[in-house]
Write a protein that holds these residues in place. Structure first.
Motif, mmCIF file in Angstrom:
data_model
loop_
_atom_site.group_PDB
_atom_site.id
_atom_site.type_symbol
_atom_site.label_atom_id
_atom_site.label_comp_id
_atom_site.label_asym_id
_atom_site.label_seq_id
_atom_site.Cartn_x
_atom_site.Cartn_y
_atom_site.Cartn_z
ATOM 1 N N MET A 233 0.838 -1.200 0.000
ATOM 2 C CA MET A 233 0.000 0.000 0.000
ATOM 3 C C MET A 233 0.876 1.253 0.000
ATOM 4 O O MET A 233 1.841 1.335 0.770
ATOM 5 N N ASN A 234 0.555 2.201 -0.858
ATOM 6 C CA ASN A 234 1.249 3.486 -0.847
ATOM 7 C C ASN A 234 0.535 4.396 0.147
ATOM 8 O O ASN A 234 -0.484 5.018 -0.175
ATOM 9 N N TYR A 235 1.057 4.473 1.358
ATOM 10 C CA TYR A 235 0.402 5.263 2.397
ATOM 11 C C TYR A 235 0.214 6.718 1.982
ATOM 12 O O TYR A 235 -0.800 7.340 2.295
ATOM 13 N N GLU B 13 -0.420 8.185 -0.734
ATOM 14 C CA GLU B 13 -1.519 8.489 -1.650
ATOM 15 C C GLU B 13 -2.890 8.287 -1.003
ATOM 16 O O GLU B 13 -3.894 8.759 -1.535
ATOM 17 N N GLN B 14 -2.934 7.580 0.118
ATOM 18 C CA GLN B 14 -4.202 7.308 0.789
ATOM 19 C C GLN B 14 -4.615 8.503 1.640
ATOM 20 O O GLN B 14 -3.777 9.255 2.158
ATOM 21 N N THR B 15 -5.925 8.684 1.820
ATOM 22 C CA THR B 15 -6.390 9.733 2.724
ATOM 23 C C THR B 15 -6.191 9.280 4.166
ATOM 24 O O THR B 15 -6.101 8.074 4.466
ATOM 25 N N GLN C 184 -8.996 6.985 5.129
ATOM 26 C CA GLN C 184 -8.864 5.622 4.625
ATOM 27 C C GLN C 184 -7.857 4.840 5.444
ATOM 28 O O GLN C 184 -8.084 3.677 5.797
ATOM 29 N N LEU C 185 -6.731 5.463 5.769
ATOM 30 C CA LEU C 185 -5.716 4.787 6.577
ATOM 31 C C LEU C 185 -6.250 4.477 7.977
ATOM 32 O O LEU C 185 -5.988 3.398 8.520
ATOM 33 N N ASP D 221 -8.434 1.492 7.491
ATOM 34 C CA ASP D 221 -7.778 0.272 7.006
ATOM 35 C C ASP D 221 -6.778 -0.307 7.989
ATOM 36 O O ASP D 221 -6.554 -1.530 8.008
ATOM 37 N N LYS E 185 -10.103 13.863 4.745
ATOM 38 C CA LYS E 185 -10.113 13.777 3.286
ATOM 39 C C LYS E 185 -8.762 14.111 2.664
ATOM 40 O O LYS E 185 -8.554 13.901 1.467
ATOM 41 N N SER F 26 -4.893 13.598 1.729
ATOM 42 C CA SER F 26 -3.973 12.476 1.594
ATOM 43 C C SER F 26 -2.896 12.617 2.664
ATOM 44 O O SER F 26 -2.654 13.720 3.188
ATOM 45 N N ASN G 140 -16.362 9.248 8.622
ATOM 46 C CA ASN G 140 -15.660 8.411 7.648
ATOM 47 C C ASN G 140 -16.209 6.993 7.513
ATOM 48 O O ASN G 140 -15.801 6.269 6.601
#
Length: 221
Positions: free
Chosen positions: A1-3, A5-7, A10-11, A14, A34, A36, A211
């Motif tokens: 996972m490219n942390y 690039e994630q919001t 989301q992190l 996840d 929201k 990244s 979220n």
């Protein structure tokens, strides 16, 4: 996972334990969820490698946690009511009492958090009003599947969540980011311990609503 690039939201959803990392680096994953990770850490005084390493460590150490995205909206609401609404109603009156004591006894000190008790009283009133609107209006709508009708109240709640975030920022300003001064008394330290818990709980509370719960109702329309 490219942390990167994630919001943040989301992190936080996840990765079990990611919120502790975000608290460490003072990243707002609830109202600012929201953004990244790359956006959130730009111009901060730590490197991407540092926070990525901490997130990797959390992943390796905590493989299991409850994923509330798999819960029904009704069950998630029950959890929010029990874990957060009920707890906030216990936390704030005690924090107000402690703050008043610290201001009364140590008000002549430059590092005393003057105005903290008044701010907490304001915050208590605003949060109680917010929670009652959720309990009496929004949550019953969601529990009965009125997802489309709920979107208006949801937008109001999201706006109020931003105000709660502002209130947490004010606590940080009044308390040197909730850092007790050297030789602070037991009451002072207990107050700041409670404020730290309030901040973590309120951010987790807002995160679950902004979220997880609210997007689930939107997606169900």
């Amino acid at each position: 996972m490219n942390y990167l690039e994630q919001t943040l939201a989301q992190l936080a959803c996840d990765i079990p334990g990611a919120t502790r990392v975000f608290h460490k680096y003072k990243l707002d994953f609830c109202c600012g969820g929201k953004k990244s990770l790359a956006e959130a850490i730009s111009e901060r005084n730590f490197t991407a490698e540092q926070i990525i390493a901490d997130l990797d460590a959390v992943v390796s150490l905590q493989p299991e946690a409850h994923d509330w995205r798999n819960a029904s909206p009704s069950n998630l609401i029950d959890h929010i009511l029990e874990r957060y609404h009920n707890i906030h109603r216990i936390q704030l009156p005690e924090l107000i009492r402690l703050a008043k004591r610290v201001e009364h006894v140590h008000g002549d000190r430059a590092d005393c958090p003057k105005g903290l008790s008044s701010h907490l009283e304001y915050m208590h009133g605003e949060l109680e009003n917010h929670m009652q609107k959720e309990e009496q209006i929004l949550f019953p709508m969601i529990k009965t599947g009125e997802y489309f009708t709920a979107q208006g109240p949801i937008r109001v709640m999201e706006h109020e969540h931003e105000q709660h975030g502002d209130s947490l920022e004010m606590i940080a300003k009044l308390t040197d980011d909730i850092t007790p001064p050297p030789f602070a008394c037991v009451t002072w330290r207990a107050l700041y311990t409670g404020l730290t818990q309030l901040r973590e709980d309120l951010m987790a509370h807002i995160h679950l609503e902004n979220n997880v719960l609210f997007p689930a109702t939107h997606n169900a329309i």
